[in-house]
Design a protein around this motif. Sequence first.
Motif, mmCIF file in Angstrom:
data_model
loop_
_atom_site.group_PDB
_atom_site.id
_atom_site.type_symbol
_atom_site.label_atom_id
_atom_site.label_comp_id
_atom_site.label_asym_id
_atom_site.label_seq_id
_atom_site.Cartn_x
_atom_site.Cartn_y
_atom_site.Cartn_z
ATOM 1 N N HIS A 6 0.827 -1.214 0.000
ATOM 2 C CA HIS A 6 0.000 0.000 0.000
ATOM 3 C C HIS A 6 0.866 1.271 0.000
ATOM 4 N N THR A 7 2.063 1.177 -0.587
ATOM 5 C CA THR A 7 2.948 2.342 -0.620
ATOM 6 C C THR A 7 3.418 2.644 -2.036
ATOM 7 N N ASP A 40 3.372 8.487 15.168
ATOM 8 C CA ASP A 40 2.254 7.634 14.767
ATOM 9 C C ASP A 40 1.301 7.580 15.955
ATOM 10 N N ILE A 129 7.233 9.636 5.376
ATOM 11 C CA ILE A 129 6.040 8.948 4.896
ATOM 12 C C ILE A 129 4.858 9.895 5.015
ATOM 13 N N LYS A 130 4.138 10.041 3.911
ATOM 14 C CA LYS A 130 2.927 10.855 3.899
ATOM 15 C C LYS A 130 1.757 9.922 3.634
ATOM 16 N N ALA A 131 0.864 9.835 4.610
ATOM 17 C CA ALA A 131 -0.292 8.936 4.493
ATOM 18 C C ALA A 131 -1.264 9.453 3.445
ATOM 19 N N TYR A 135 -2.743 4.948 -0.896
ATOM 20 C CA TYR A 135 -1.316 4.622 -0.798
ATOM 21 C C TYR A 135 -0.613 5.619 0.105
ATOM 22 N N ASP A 136 0.382 5.139 0.833
ATOM 23 C CA ASP A 136 1.279 6.027 1.554
ATOM 24 C C ASP A 136 2.428 6.373 0.618
ATOM 25 N N TYR A 173 7.551 -1.776 8.054
ATOM 26 C CA TYR A 173 6.781 -2.513 7.045
ATOM 27 C C TYR A 173 7.015 -4.016 7.017
#
Length: 189
Positions: A6-7, A40, A129-131, A135-136, A173
């Motif tokens: 999902h990235t 987080d 990381i930008k959510a 996708y991140d 991850y």
Amino acid sequence: MIVIEHTLVSDEVVEERFVCDLSSCKGGCCEDGDTGAPLDVKELDIINEVYEVVKPYLTSEGVRVIEKEGRYSYDKEFGWVTPAINNGMCAYGYRDEKGVIKCAFEQAYNDGKTTWKKPISCHLFPIRIKAGKEYDMVNYEPRETLCSAACSLGNKLKVPVYVFLKEPIIRKYGQEYYDALDAYYKMYH
């Protein structure tokens, strides 16, 4: 752009080279920014759990700021963040005898007092990381001046960013994710 799970991973994560050079930057990433370290939401409870163990590693100024502002706060632009001392160094940071900023969380971890190393955003730096909704975005974002020595050292040693950051990438991850990055690198480089 590399798609893994999902990235969306920027090509720079595997193409660029980087090895932290603390003797040059003095841990400046711990004080150079608009806020403290991004957190987080899962890390908030962890900070509450380990705070008393970490507190002896903090500076008196860090303790004062944390007790006044809280162990973390919410920033409209960056989300949950650690407090900072006078909009500078992270309140969980301290300077060693060489003037290098160290992390109280990491020192407590290294001393066997906790099982949590530090916020994942700090561990992954210079990856940010930008959510996103689907996708991140996993980007390589070194600070131009501050990280120039680390970029030079990475080039000299021929260490790609993702290799230097193997431990935090796996922490974030998992091993299979890291292996996919490594396979991509070996296929195309």
